[in-house]
Design a protein around this motif. Structure first.
Motif, PDB file in Angstrom:
ATOM      1  N   ALA A 119      -1.531 -49.921   8.917  1.00 63.45           N
ATOM      2  CA  ALA A 119      -0.396 -49.745   8.009  1.00 63.45           C
ATOM      3  C   ALA A 119      -0.529 -48.498   7.141  1.00 63.45           C
ATOM      4  CB  ALA A 119      -0.237 -50.978   7.131  1.00 63.45           C
ATOM      5  N   GLY A 120      -1.541 -47.667   7.381  1.00 65.21           N
ATOM      6  CA  GLY A 120      -1.566 -46.422   6.622  1.00 65.21           C
ATOM      7  C   GLY A 120      -2.912 -45.771   6.361  1.00 65.21           C
ATOM      8  N   ALA A 121      -4.011 -46.356   6.850  1.00 58.74           N
ATOM      9  CA  ALA A 121      -5.311 -45.761   6.520  1.00 58.74           C
ATOM     10  C   ALA A 121      -5.632 -44.540   7.379  1.00 58.74           C
ATOM     11  CB  ALA A 121      -6.416 -46.807   6.666  1.00 58.74           C
ATOM     12  N   ASN A 122      -5.135 -44.524   8.624  1.00 64.89           N
ATOM     13  CA  ASN A 122      -5.496 -43.448   9.548  1.00 64.89           C
ATOM     14  C   ASN A 122      -4.241 -42.748  10.052  1.00 64.89           C
ATOM     15  OD1 ASN A 122      -8.504 -44.272   9.985  1.00 64.89           O
ATOM     16  ND2 ASN A 122      -7.281 -46.137  10.208  1.00 64.89           N
ATOM     17  N   ILE A 123      -4.030 -41.546   9.587  1.00 65.80           N
ATOM     18  CA  ILE A 123      -2.770 -40.853   9.864  1.00 65.80           C
ATOM     19  C   ILE A 123      -2.770 -40.247  11.265  1.00 65.80           C
ATOM     20  CG2 ILE A 123      -1.246 -39.022   9.040  1.00 65.80           C
ATOM     21  CD1 ILE A 123      -1.484 -41.703   7.354  1.00 65.80           C
ATOM     22  N   ASP A 124      -3.781 -39.469  11.597  1.00 65.60           N
ATOM     23  CA  ASP A 124      -3.883 -38.927  12.961  1.00 65.60           C
ATOM     24  C   ASP A 124      -4.938 -39.742  13.697  1.00 65.60           C
ATOM     25  OD1 ASP A 124      -2.111 -36.457  13.048  1.00 65.60           O
ATOM     26  OD2 ASP A 124      -3.262 -36.066  11.233  1.00 65.60           O
ATOM     27  N   CYS A 125      -4.564 -40.380  14.787  1.00 63.21           N
ATOM     28  CA  CYS A 125      -5.467 -41.308  15.470  1.00 63.21           C
ATOM     29  C   CYS A 125      -5.797 -40.857  16.889  1.00 63.21           C
ATOM     30  CB  CYS A 125      -4.825 -42.701  15.544  1.00 63.21           C
ATOM     31  SG  CYS A 125      -4.862 -43.559  13.973  1.00 63.21           S
ATOM     32  N   LYS A 126      -6.967 -41.250  17.360  1.00 62.06           N
ATOM     33  CA  LYS A 126      -7.319 -41.110  18.775  1.00 62.06           C
ATOM     34  C   LYS A 126      -7.030 -42.425  19.485  1.00 62.06           C
ATOM     35  CE  LYS A 126     -10.985 -37.765  17.942  1.00 62.06           C
ATOM     36  NZ  LYS A 126     -12.428 -37.503  17.945  1.00 62.06           N
ATOM     37  N   ALA A 127      -6.940 -42.339  20.810  1.00 62.27           N
ATOM     38  CA  ALA A 127      -6.617 -43.531  21.610  1.00 62.27           C
ATOM     39  C   ALA A 127      -7.625 -44.658  21.380  1.00 62.27           C
ATOM     40  CB  ALA A 127      -6.554 -43.165  23.090  1.00 62.27           C
ATOM     41  N   GLU A 128      -8.898 -44.297  21.272  1.00 67.26           N
ATOM     42  CA  GLU A 128      -9.923 -45.333  21.100  1.00 67.26           C
ATOM     43  C   GLU A 128      -9.735 -46.100  19.787  1.00 67.26           C
ATOM     44  OE1 GLU A 128     -13.948 -43.933  21.220  1.00 67.26           O
ATOM     45  OE2 GLU A 128     -14.782 -45.963  21.369  1.00 67.26           O
ATOM     46  N   TYR A 129      -9.246 -45.399  18.738  1.00 70.93           N
ATOM     47  CA  TYR A 129      -8.988 -46.110  17.482  1.00 70.93           C
ATOM     48  C   TYR A 129      -7.924 -47.183  17.717  1.00 70.93           C
ATOM     49  CZ  TYR A 129     -10.728 -41.650  15.442  1.00 70.93           C
ATOM     50  OH  TYR A 129     -11.417 -40.516  15.137  1.00 70.93           O
ATOM     51  N   LEU A 130      -6.898 -46.832  18.468  1.00 72.86           N
ATOM     52  CA  LEU A 130      -5.806 -47.789  18.698  1.00 72.86           C
ATOM     53  C   LEU A 130      -6.329 -49.010  19.468  1.00 72.86           C
ATOM     54  CD1 LEU A 130      -2.733 -45.489  19.536  1.00 72.86           C
ATOM     55  CD2 LEU A 130      -3.509 -46.318  17.319  1.00 72.86           C
ATOM     56  N   LEU A 131      -7.224 -48.770  20.411  1.00 74.78           N
ATOM     57  CA  LEU A 131      -7.850 -49.891  21.130  1.00 74.78           C
ATOM     58  C   LEU A 131      -8.575 -50.801  20.140  1.00 74.78           C
ATOM     59  CD1 LEU A 131      -9.059 -51.369  23.646  1.00 74.78           C
ATOM     60  CD2 LEU A 131     -10.865 -49.615  23.651  1.00 74.78           C
ATOM     61  N   GLN A 132      -9.325 -50.185  19.224  1.00 73.92           N
ATOM     62  CA  GLN A 132     -10.078 -50.996  18.259  1.00 73.92           C
ATOM     63  C   GLN A 132      -9.137 -51.720  17.286  1.00 73.92           C
ATOM     64  OE1 GLN A 132     -13.146 -48.372  16.592  1.00 73.92           O
ATOM     65  NE2 GLN A 132     -14.474 -48.924  18.321  1.00 73.92           N
ATOM     66  N   PHE A 133      -8.020 -51.084  16.943  1.00 73.97           N
ATOM     67  CA  PHE A 133      -7.038 -51.771  16.091  1.00 73.97           C
ATOM     68  C   PHE A 133      -6.524 -53.015  16.827  1.00 73.97           C
ATOM     69  CE2 PHE A 133      -5.576 -47.451  14.083  1.00 73.97           C
ATOM     70  CZ  PHE A 133      -6.823 -47.305  13.505  1.00 73.97           C
ATOM     71  N   GLY A 134      -6.305 -52.868  18.125  1.00 77.48           N
ATOM     72  CA  GLY A 134      -5.833 -54.009  18.931  1.00 77.48           C
ATOM     73  C   GLY A 134      -6.824 -55.161  18.888  1.00 77.48           C
ATOM     74  N   LEU A 135      -8.089 -54.832  19.041  1.00 76.14           N
ATOM     75  CA  LEU A 135      -9.134 -55.864  19.005  1.00 76.14           C
ATOM     76  C   LEU A 135      -9.188 -56.525  17.626  1.00 76.14           C
ATOM     77  CD1 LEU A 135     -11.784 -57.284  20.043  1.00 76.14           C
ATOM     78  CD2 LEU A 135     -13.002 -55.367  18.963  1.00 76.14           C
ATOM     79  N   MET A 136      -9.254 -55.722  16.579  1.00 76.04           N
ATOM     80  CA  MET A 136      -9.404 -56.275  15.224  1.00 76.04           C
ATOM     81  C   MET A 136      -8.164 -57.083  14.836  1.00 76.04           C
ATOM     82  SD  MET A 136     -11.538 -53.340  13.142  1.00 76.04           S
ATOM     83  CE  MET A 136     -10.295 -52.057  13.160  1.00 76.04           C
ATOM     84  N   GLY A 137      -7.004 -56.597  15.218  1.00 74.41           N
ATOM     85  CA  GLY A 137      -5.766 -57.310  14.924  1.00 74.41           C
ATOM     86  C   GLY A 137      -5.712 -58.642  15.644  1.00 74.41           C
ATOM     87  N   SER A 138      -6.157 -58.628  16.889  1.00 70.78           N
ATOM     88  CA  SER A 138      -6.155 -59.852  17.681  1.00 70.78           C
ATOM     89  C   SER A 138      -7.075 -60.901  17.055  1.00 70.78           C
ATOM     90  CB  SER A 138      -6.602 -59.516  19.111  1.00 70.78           C
ATOM     91  OG  SER A 138      -6.696 -60.671  19.879  1.00 70.78           O
ATOM     92  N   LEU A 139      -8.253 -60.465  16.608  1.00 69.83           N
ATOM     93  CA  LEU A 139      -9.201 -61.405  15.990  1.00 69.83           C
ATOM     94  C   LEU A 139      -8.662 -61.932  14.661  1.00 69.83           C
ATOM     95  CD1 LEU A 139     -12.493 -59.521  16.866  1.00 69.83           C
ATOM     96  CD2 LEU A 139     -11.816 -61.800  17.689  1.00 69.83           C
TER      97      LEU A 139
END
Lengths: 340, 340
Positions: free
Chosen positions: A142-162
């Motif tokens: 929701a706003g901590a990481n403005i420019d992201c790499k693909a791997e960050y998005l993968l990790q967001f998916g994991l953390m969000g899912s948990l």
């Protein structure tokens, strides 16, 4: 009994609403408190409220970080700011989690610098339960990481899912990648790179989702970079208020005042309230080595109560170990390793 | 009298609603029509409607592009598709503008390939009047350009400003750059690069704006890349529908059916309708060497009427020359040249 460190000086209504909400939250959720802030100000607030049945201690901190300050320099020059001291209490094992209604950026920086990140996790993300328009939809970042790499998005998916599964109680949550179309070939560069990673992650990935899917609640976890996430969250906040205003004005011209006052206003106010940050309490900071729930700066006591409940759940289910384990499991998958 | 080429086969309700709306639009706005589509299907629709007082011709095209097709290959292999033929009519000087409710991507590709871009303009953008939540707020790009450079955003600002002023009738429109905060140092890489360009452009630039500013209508032209723009437009569409549904359900439990039917439903339906694509008709494609207004695929006749009005205004004020001249003026500014 769990012990929650409360940033008594965080937010527009600190310390009054924060202390009031913390006491109510301690009673509601059965936790102990450490109230962090200038001793005399915290004591003055305690004097205005009943502390019956609440176990609490106070931790003096003479400083705090104001909303207008820039987070990195502020945390650097204010080691005695209430949010920094609160994070330190968790590091020292004196408290189990931090709750703050203060400066989001300062809370992110203080948490990161004091606790570090969970092993393997590249970036901490701010998660946003997407208002009660859809109580089972959770957006991050929701706003901590403005420019992201693909791997960050993968990790967001994991953390969000948990988080969705373990704190929000949604079994086998679906995960969607926010994009400009549902087709696999839609997306900006980063989204197109993240797609195969999420597809091979073992998460319950449903593919790309569009903005409307957030509103319709067709997906539990919405993954996006923090730039898009922040714009979306603020647009939604604005639209909810604007909708209630416009509909009220239009109904007023046709309905008698007694119906407006007794029926319509409560529904529209309830709608705005239900879709308000206070209902959900706050946004969890995910990926750091500690539990921190960050509420909206305009929060009142009821939001503090909710945030304490969220923090308690995250500690009880040991969210940090779950994320660390989850990332290890994910990266053990051959299909994901090939995609990475 | 201006002549508008109508893609009779574009959209989910083609050709029935398109031909019906085109005839009504011709009457309302005082324009001539060229109806483009398979002759026998267009004639069959004309037979169902009165054509009294409408000057029209037909242009046979045996093919059309369906919503599910990929735009570039579709336009490539279907030179006789209705949208391609409609664009060709404008190139040949037979018509002054194109109106389509068909495939947005196909309309963008057909316009670009047939007309080319206005001199100096790097990318064509799709503009989106931001529903009547805020009738004086216009967003671009709504989805044509997913990954953008800073200079594209500058040009979107210019084109949006000219459209807002000349077609929407807003004097000296304000231009804002969509970002994750109002401060000058907020934004992703492209937004931070675009900020000084817009600041030195001579446009009425008000700085960064947040998602909530769209809802509150505090700015006329909202500049963003097409990825963010597309996500926002779809989120808004979804939220408006969701709000109306939730509030209707809640009011139904307390208000008698006669009040619901006579007062509340019309307001909430009207709200959903006012904030609906049909009210505004369509999205102008800006930056190409021709006027094309693209409506929503689900449009009915009333949306076609509105789109014809937009196309007529854009032709009458010679939007294309205004954009070409505007870009020349902008790039003659020393301060902008230093920033570029």
């Amino acid at each position: 009994m769990l012990r929650i460190a409360i940033d008594a000086m965080g937010g527009d209504n600190a310390p009054h609403e924060i202390v009031k909400g913390a006491l109510a939250g301690a009673r509601r959720h059965g936790v102990q408190l450490v109230l962090v802030g200038p001793l005399e100000r915290v004591e003055a607030e305690l004097a205005k409220n009943s502390t019956d049945g609440v176990e609490f201690t106070m931790m003096h901190s003479e400083d705090y970080i104001a909303m207008r300050e820039r987070p990195i320099p502020a945390v650097k020059v204010k080691p005695r700011a209430s949010i920094v001291v609160a994070c330190q209490l968790v590091k020292d094992g004196v408290a189990d989690a931090v709750v703050t209604m203060g400066h989001t950026g300062a809370a992110v920086v203080a948490s990161l610098w004091t606790w570090g990140r969970i092993e393997g996790i590249k970036r901490a993300a701010v998660g946003m339960p997407f208002f009660t328009i859809q109580p089972e939809t959770f957006l991050l970042d929701a706003g901590a990481n403005i420019d992201c790499k693909a791997e960050y998005l993968l990790q967001f998916g994991l953390m969000g899912s948990l988080y969705a599964e373990k704190v929000m109680g949604i079994p086998n949550p679906t995960v969607g990648l926010l994009s400009n179309g549902e087709e696999e070939n839609k997306g900006n560069r980063t989204v197109m790179e993240a797609f195969p990673l999420l597809k091979n992650s073992g998460l319950n990935f449903v593919g790309n989702v569009e903005g409307r899917h957030i509103a319709y609640g067709t997906v539990n976890v919405v993954v996006s970079d923090g730039f898009v996430g922040n714009v979306l969250v603020k647009l939604t906040e604005g639209l909810v208020r604007q909708f209630a205003t416009v509909v009220t004005e239009q109904l007023e011209t046709s309905l008698p005042p007694e119906i407006m006052n007794s029926v319509v206003q409560p529904v529209l106010r309830g709608f705005a309230h239900d879709n308000h940050y206070s209902r959900w309490g706050g946004m969890p900071l995910l990926g750091v080595n500690g539990i921190c729930v960050i509420g909206h700066g305009r929060s009142r006591a009821d939001a503090v109560v909710s945030a304490i409940g969220q923090a308690k759940s995250a500690v009880e289910i040991d969210l940090i170990s779950a994320i660390a384990e989850g990332w290890k499991e994910l990266t053990a998958r051959k299909s994901l390793l090939n995609a990475l």
